[in-house]
Scaffold this active site. Structure first.
Site, PDB file in Angstrom:
ATOM      1  CG  LEU A 233      -1.987  -1.041   1.376  1.00  0.00           C
ATOM      2  CD1 LEU A 233      -2.770  -0.823   2.668  1.00  0.00           C
ATOM      3  CD2 LEU A 233      -2.917  -1.044   0.180  1.00  0.00           C
ATOM      4  CG  ASP A 234       0.257   4.444  -2.813  1.00  0.00           C
ATOM      5  OD1 ASP A 234       1.050   3.646  -3.338  1.00  0.00           O
ATOM      6  OD2 ASP A 234      -0.624   5.062  -3.433  1.00  0.00           O
ATOM      7  NE  ARG A 235       5.172   9.016   4.710  1.00  0.00           N
ATOM      8  CZ  ARG A 235       5.931   8.699   5.748  1.00  0.00           C
ATOM      9  NH1 ARG A 235       6.619   7.580   5.735  1.00  0.00           N
ATOM     10  NH2 ARG A 235       5.986   9.474   6.812  1.00  0.00           N
TER      11      ARG A 235
END
Length: 282
Positions: A124-126
């Site tokens: 997942l993105d940050r």
């Protein structure tokens, strides 16, 4: 070295047993050559027969995961001998040298005396929160790499966007350009299915499935439709929310025994930066 235990439900050769369970052939070859397979306590070979009711033990070599253990105290949503599912907070990298989910998993492994690599199944993105699946051994990682099993692994997202939307399918190609992704005919096929919409004042709460997984896909598609995520300055605007309103909220999968499983979490509307709660925490 530790192990997992399976019970056979039909008569077959060991190699076919692995194939029928969608296990990696390379893992099987290494395991039988290294004598890490046993049937009813006896070392098994490539062509050893497995009978219904037999107990199969699959052993794993110890591994160094290479990450510094850090207790980030993230919620553990699901755990069994093969999988770990953690609810990652926004602002935490999935993979990194410190302060990341991989550091936390390394800490959990240390607590559980697990000596294996950290195998993340889908990043997942940050600034995207929600469910992240970790494969706790190489056998299960190979299992989820099989096309038939990968097709049955479903991940759903909850998003909050500006404006009022309707259920729809967005089918627009995406091209990665530096830190951004953009809609471009030269890009890769990308499909976002908005399955359900709930209006919340000037915003919409969306329940989304993505058959494809391009970088920033949901963010790019919603922005292209004129309904960017709340809290997403990269593809939208500075709107006063603490983080982008995108959460992986549901995962469905088939386990190695053939059972369908799923986990689900809630995703509340993100707080605004000037909320009273934030002021009190400063």
């Amino acid at each position: 070295m530790d192990k997992i235990i399976l019970k056979a439900n039909q008569e077959t050769k060991m190699e076919k047993f692995f194939k029928d369970h969608y296990f990696s052939r390379n893992f099987f070859i290494d395991a039988y050559r290294e004598k890490r397979l046993k049937i009813n306590g006896n070392i098994a070979g490539r062509n050893t027969k497995v009978k219904s009711g037999d107990i199969l033990e699959i052993y794993f070599n110890e591994e160094d995961n290479g990450y510094k253990p850090e207790n980030l105290a993230l919620p553990i949503i699901y755990e069994d001998e093969n999988l770990l599912i953690v609810n990652k907070s926004a602002g935490i990298n999935t993979i990194g040298e410190e302060g990341s989910l991989t550091n936390y998993v390394s800490y959990l492994y240390q607590q559980r005396n697990i000596h294996r690599k950290v195998r993340i199944l889908g990043r997942l993105d940050r600034d995207t929160s929600g469910l992240v699946v970790i494969c706790k051994n190489p056998l299960i990682q190979g299992y989820f790499s099989h096309p038939q099993i990968r097709k049955q692994l479903k991940k759903y997202y909850t998003a909050y966007c500006h404006g009022k939307m309707k259920p729809m399918t967005i089918d627009l190609p995406i091209l990665r350009k530096g830190i951004r992704s953009t809609i471009d005919p030269k890009g890769k096929t990308a499909m976002t299915k908005i399955l359900n919409v709930e209006e919340i004042g000037p915003y919409s709460k969306l329940f989304i499935e993505i058959p494809t997984g391009r970088t920033h896909q949901i963010r790019v598609h919603l922005s292209a439709m004129g309904h960017p995520l709340l809290g997403d300055p990269l593809y939208g605007k500075e709107d006063g929310f603490q983080h982008q309103a995108l959460t992986a909220t549901k995962i469905c999968w088939r386990d190695i025994q053939g059972q369908r499983r799923e986990v689900e979490i809630n995703a509340p509307l993100p707080k605004e930066k000037n909320s009273s709660e934030e002021k009190n925490s400063v």
